[in-house]
Design a protein around this motif. Sequence first.
Motif, PDB file in Angstrom:
ATOM      1  N   VAL A 177       1.008  -1.089   0.369  1.00 18.11           N
ATOM      2  CA  VAL A 177      -0.514  -0.044  -0.327  1.00 18.11           C
ATOM      3  C   VAL A 177       1.023   0.854   0.626  1.00 18.11           C
ATOM      4  O   VAL A 177       1.873   1.605   0.565  1.00 18.11           O
ATOM      5  CB  VAL A 177      -0.454  -0.006   1.567  1.00 18.11           C
ATOM      6  CG1 VAL A 177      -1.741   1.157   1.295  1.00 18.11           C
ATOM      7  CG2 VAL A 177      -1.673  -0.918   1.165  1.00 18.11           C
ATOM      8  N   SER A 178       0.517   2.029  -0.959  1.00 17.61           N
ATOM      9  CA  SER A 178       0.348   3.645  -0.763  1.00 17.61           C
ATOM     10  C   SER A 178      -0.085   4.733  -0.448  1.00 17.61           C
ATOM     11  O   SER A 178      -1.654   3.728  -1.167  1.00 17.61           O
ATOM     12  CB  SER A 178       2.083   3.465  -2.071  1.00 17.61           C
ATOM     13  OG  SER A 178       2.902   4.520  -2.429  1.00 17.61           O
ATOM     14  N   VAL A 179       0.580   5.360  -1.381  1.00 23.48           N
ATOM     15  CA  VAL A 179      -0.532   6.680  -0.774  1.00 23.48           C
ATOM     16  C   VAL A 179       0.857   8.352  -1.500  1.00 23.48           C
ATOM     17  O   VAL A 179       1.721   8.676  -1.266  1.00 23.48           O
ATOM     18  CB  VAL A 179      -0.674   7.151   0.642  1.00 23.48           C
ATOM     19  CG1 VAL A 179      -0.037   7.114   1.715  1.00 23.48           C
ATOM     20  CG2 VAL A 179      -1.707   8.202   0.231  1.00 23.48           C
ATOM     21  N   LEU A 180      -0.541   8.810  -2.636  1.00 24.27           N
ATOM     22  CA  LEU A 180      -0.153   9.862  -2.721  1.00 24.27           C
ATOM     23  C   LEU A 180      -0.835  11.650  -2.242  1.00 24.27           C
ATOM     24  O   LEU A 180      -1.775  11.842  -3.036  1.00 24.27           O
ATOM     25  CB  LEU A 180      -0.212   9.801  -4.298  1.00 24.27           C
ATOM     26  CG  LEU A 180       1.193   9.300  -5.413  1.00 24.27           C
ATOM     27  CD1 LEU A 180       0.818   8.712  -6.417  1.00 24.27           C
ATOM     28  CD2 LEU A 180       2.682   9.360  -4.719  1.00 24.27           C
ATOM     29  N   PRO A 181      -0.450  11.693  -1.260  1.00 25.14           N
ATOM     30  CA  PRO A 181      -2.009  12.802  -0.576  1.00 25.14           C
ATOM     31  C   PRO A 181      -2.090  14.190  -1.333  1.00 25.14           C
ATOM     32  O   PRO A 181      -2.715  14.799  -0.959  1.00 25.14           O
ATOM     33  CB  PRO A 181      -1.605  12.598   0.570  1.00 25.14           C
ATOM     34  CG  PRO A 181       0.055  12.732   0.749  1.00 25.14           C
ATOM     35  CD  PRO A 181       0.382  11.881  -0.597  1.00 25.14           C
ATOM     36  N   TRP A 182      -0.836  14.220  -2.886  1.00 24.44           N
ATOM     37  CA  TRP A 182      -0.709  15.391  -3.448  1.00 24.44           C
ATOM     38  C   TRP A 182      -1.231  15.203  -4.676  1.00 24.44           C
ATOM     39  O   TRP A 182      -1.656  16.613  -5.192  1.00 24.44           O
ATOM     40  CB  TRP A 182       0.580  15.433  -3.417  1.00 24.44           C
ATOM     41  CG  TRP A 182       1.236  15.532  -2.287  1.00 24.44           C
ATOM     42  CD1 TRP A 182       1.721  15.638  -1.424  1.00 24.44           C
ATOM     43  CD2 TRP A 182       2.525  14.665  -1.860  1.00 24.44           C
ATOM     44  NE1 TRP A 182       3.046  15.688  -0.016  1.00 24.44           N
ATOM     45  CE2 TRP A 182       2.900  14.115  -0.914  1.00 24.44           C
ATOM     46  CE3 TRP A 182       2.334  13.648  -3.151  1.00 24.44           C
ATOM     47  CZ2 TRP A 182       3.596  13.620  -0.162  1.00 24.44           C
ATOM     48  CZ3 TRP A 182       3.234  12.235  -2.306  1.00 24.44           C
ATOM     49  CH2 TRP A 182       4.161  12.351  -0.890  1.00 24.44           C
ATOM     50  N   LEU A 183      -1.545  14.235  -4.773  1.00 20.18           N
ATOM     51  CA  LEU A 183      -2.728  13.934  -6.456  1.00 20.18           C
ATOM     52  C   LEU A 183      -3.951  13.731  -6.885  1.00 20.18           C
ATOM     53  O   LEU A 183      -4.185  12.311  -6.021  1.00 20.18           O
ATOM     54  CB  LEU A 183      -1.331  13.379  -6.688  1.00 20.18           C
ATOM     55  CG  LEU A 183       0.251  13.704  -7.611  1.00 20.18           C
ATOM     56  CD1 LEU A 183       1.110  12.750  -8.292  1.00 20.18           C
ATOM     57  CD2 LEU A 183       0.011  15.134  -7.823  1.00 20.18           C
ATOM     58  N   ASP A 184      -4.096  14.316  -7.546  1.00 15.69           N
ATOM     59  CA  ASP A 184      -5.876  13.598  -7.363  1.00 15.69           C
ATOM     60  C   ASP A 184      -5.687  13.077  -8.850  1.00 15.69           C
ATOM     61  O   ASP A 184      -6.339  13.324 -10.026  1.00 15.69           O
ATOM     62  CB  ASP A 184      -6.537  14.467  -7.991  1.00 15.69           C
ATOM     63  CG  ASP A 184      -8.170  14.158  -7.530  1.00 15.69           C
ATOM     64  OD1 ASP A 184      -8.624  13.161  -7.879  1.00 15.69           O
ATOM     65  OD2 ASP A 184      -9.205  15.109  -7.898  1.00 15.69           O
ATOM     66  N   PHE A 185      -4.797  10.996  -8.980  1.00 15.38           N
ATOM     67  CA  PHE A 185      -5.117  11.318 -10.338  1.00 15.38           C
ATOM     68  C   PHE A 185      -5.761  10.434 -10.812  1.00 15.38           C
ATOM     69  O   PHE A 185      -6.991   9.877 -10.125  1.00 15.38           O
ATOM     70  CB  PHE A 185      -3.319  10.210  -9.813  1.00 15.38           C
ATOM     71  CG  PHE A 185      -3.650   9.591  -8.774  1.00 15.38           C
ATOM     72  CD1 PHE A 185      -4.468   8.094  -9.044  1.00 15.38           C
ATOM     73  CD2 PHE A 185      -3.314   9.364  -7.280  1.00 15.38           C
ATOM     74  CE1 PHE A 185      -4.371   7.553  -7.646  1.00 15.38           C
ATOM     75  CE2 PHE A 185      -2.958   8.438  -6.511  1.00 15.38           C
ATOM     76  CZ  PHE A 185      -3.266   7.221  -6.972  1.00 15.38           C
ATOM     77  N   THR A 186      -5.484   9.726 -11.833  1.00 15.82           N
ATOM     78  CA  THR A 186      -7.043   9.043 -12.875  1.00 15.82           C
ATOM     79  C   THR A 186      -6.226   7.548 -13.276  1.00 15.82           C
ATOM     80  O   THR A 186      -6.909   7.043 -14.332  1.00 15.82           O
ATOM     81  CB  THR A 186      -7.713   9.566 -13.847  1.00 15.82           C
ATOM     82  OG1 THR A 186      -7.017  10.041 -14.610  1.00 15.82           O
ATOM     83  CG2 THR A 186      -7.934  11.249 -12.906  1.00 15.82           C
TER      84      THR A 186
END
Length: 215
Positions: A142-151
């Motif tokens: 599990v990872s997280v990119l809390p800065w990006l609203d990716f698609t």
Amino acid sequence: MATQIDLSTWQRAEHFSFFKDLANPYFSVCVRIDAGELFAACKQSGQSFYLACLYALLRANNSYQPVCHRIDNNQVWLCDKIEINAVQLDEQNLFKISYLPYAEGFADFSEKGKIAFETAISQPFFSEQFNSIEGRLNCIHVSVLPWLDFTGFSHATPFGEQNGIPKYVFGKFDIQLGTMPLNIDVHHGLMDGFHVAQFVNVLQQEMAALAKSLR
């Protein structure tokens, strides 16, 4: 902690045989999940939203059998208890990997998770803990990119990797919409899009249940 699947009677045996030798047998789906209630409950109760998401994900993975299948030596295994390898950033913004064991309740999981995060951040990337957990099949990544609203998202994957471990990436939470992206990466020999859709429903149920318990 795992039971070998009899491929002679397993209903997905032909699908597994078809996909297992492909150069890239994994497929990826990016969905938007409803996390507004859980975010509000965490904010009200002072709990970590990240740990809450990890716990709901842990519960969902242990509740839905298709995501518990793994591959070892061209054989399929059903893991009994799924655990988590999760990332977080240190002071230099370099990610470290933590091992979060299975826990029945969120309070226990949260306490152990905070300790695991602190331990990982204080150690080198290739720590004793990293070496001890690397290669375990009864886990999810599990990872997280809390800065990006990716698609969409793609993973760095060793060529020929065939263990079937699911990979998840949480994105930026949209406080206005109460949603955030979640990328799900799974082995096509073990699961289809239908199973991913069912899993997402299970995850949403777990997030709703956790939000209710935190109020």
